[in-house]
Design an enzyme around this catalytic site. Structure first.
Site, mmCIF file in Angstrom:
data_model
loop_
_atom_site.group_PDB
_atom_site.id
_atom_site.type_symbol
_atom_site.label_atom_id
_atom_site.label_comp_id
_atom_site.label_asym_id
_atom_site.label_seq_id
_atom_site.Cartn_x
_atom_site.Cartn_y
_atom_site.Cartn_z
ATOM 1 N N GLY A 261 0.751 -1.247 0.000
ATOM 2 C CA GLY A 261 0.000 0.000 0.000
ATOM 3 C C GLY A 261 0.780 1.296 0.000
ATOM 4 O O GLY A 261 0.185 2.371 0.043
ATOM 5 N N ASP B 156 -7.077 -10.962 -9.734
ATOM 6 C CA ASP B 156 -5.964 -11.045 -10.683
ATOM 7 C C ASP B 156 -6.089 -9.875 -11.654
ATOM 8 O O ASP B 156 -7.094 -9.753 -12.370
ATOM 9 C CB ASP B 156 -6.023 -12.373 -11.436
ATOM 10 C CG ASP B 156 -4.796 -12.618 -12.304
ATOM 11 O OD1 ASP B 156 -4.185 -11.635 -12.790
ATOM 12 O OD2 ASP B 156 -4.456 -13.793 -12.522
ATOM 13 N N CYS C 5 11.004 -2.885 -9.821
ATOM 14 C CA CYS C 5 12.241 -2.656 -9.061
ATOM 15 C C CYS C 5 13.290 -3.671 -9.508
ATOM 16 O O CYS C 5 13.949 -4.300 -8.682
ATOM 17 C CB CYS C 5 11.973 -2.743 -7.563
ATOM 18 S SG CYS C 5 11.210 -4.286 -7.018
#
Length: 303
Positions: free
Chosen positions: A110, A157, A230
């Protein structure tokens, strides 16, 4: 660090890159402006005796002089949220406006979803979705602690996400901070490369391609989709955006970024990518003393 050798040809000053990857990361937090202004937060940190340094590119990002940023008074009261500096980049690039409908496809736990809510002054709708039910509790906890009342949590999903549950049929902006091989988190997670394999990269890239396509389909014409990971692997970055360009109606657009970065690649391992992918950003650990990240900004176009 051996898997990173495959990037020697694309990273300037590769030795500095490797050295940075081996250094521990600082303790960055984001000021949560839903609860408190930057000025009020800095004053609270000073009263607590916690030193800080503001990021040059974003005054809401701080590096704290403490080993436990989650134990501070400002964290307990929701003034700050532990979030790696480059992790705060994609929501800034998405640049949502108050009142808009925004989808965060892969939102748990979050950090970025609540950042989006703060950038929107907590006005509008941020749909924070994650397919991992076990991580939904962390997402909900952070939304509540940070006071993000504009945030709706869903568990699905993203590749076949349905908007039937809403009274609207498209989003203004979508963030795809995709699940990835996490190579860029090596400074925070020293074991990030322990289970690394090219097979895993290929497998996760397939999932990423499905998510980015659904994100574009669910976003209005003229709307914005930001794709980020990342990791350093071009198979998970430029190749995924290239897949979106080939299969959906969209184009890669420019954006301003106050952090030092390298442009996106136009070729890798014999595969050529659209020249517009140079507009993407590759952020390497040695450039700004951060983790690693890839960010691309797309505009949804007409058929």
């Amino acid at each position: 660090m051996e898997p990173l050798e495959r990037y020697r040809s694309i990273v300037d000053d590769f030795d500095a890159f490797l050295a940075a990857c081996e250094r521990p990361l600082g303790n960055a937090v984001r000021v949560n402006t839903i609860k408190a202004s930057v000025e009020r937060t800095l004053a609270a940190l000073e009263r607590e005796g916690v030193g800080y340094e503001q990021a040059d590119w974003n005054p809401r990002v701080l590096d704290l002089e403490t080993d436990s940023p989650g134990s501070t008074w400002t964290s307990f009261h929701g003034f700050t949220h532990g979030q790696e500096e480059v992790s705060a980049v994609p929501p800034v690039v998405l640049d949502p406006d108050p009142g808009e409908r925004v989808w965060d496809c892969c939102a748990a736990p979050g950090g970025k979803a609540t950042q989006l809510a703060a950038l929107m002054d907590d006005r509008g709708t941020v749909v924070a979705n994650d397919n991992n039910l076990g991580r939904i509790s962390a997402l909900r906890f952070n939304a509540e602690r940070l006071g993000a009342t504009s945030l709706a949590v869903t568990n699905a999903d993203a590749r076949n996400y349905s908007l039937e549950r809403f009274d609207f049929d498209e989003f203004d902006r979508t963030l795809v901070d995709a699940p990835c091989s996490c190579e860029g988190t090596i400074r925070k997670n020293p074991d990030a490369l322990d289970n690394w394999s090219e097979g895993h990269i290929s497998s996760v890239a397939g999932i990423q391609k499905g998510i980015i396509r659904r994100a574009i389909q669910a976003t209005r014409e003229g709307g914005t989709v930001v794709y980020s990971t990342c990791t350093f692997a071009p198979e998970e970055n430029e190749a995924v955006v290239q897949h979106a360009l080939d299969e959906e109606d969209c184009r890669v657009v420019d954006f301003e970024l106050g952090l030092e970065h390298a442009p996106g690649l136009t070729e890798w391992d014999g595969e050529a990518f659209d020249s517009s992918l140079e507009r993407a950003a590759r952020i390497y650990p040695h450039q700004n003393d951060t983790g690693g990240f890839f960010v691309a900004k797309l505009e949804v176009t007409a058929e």
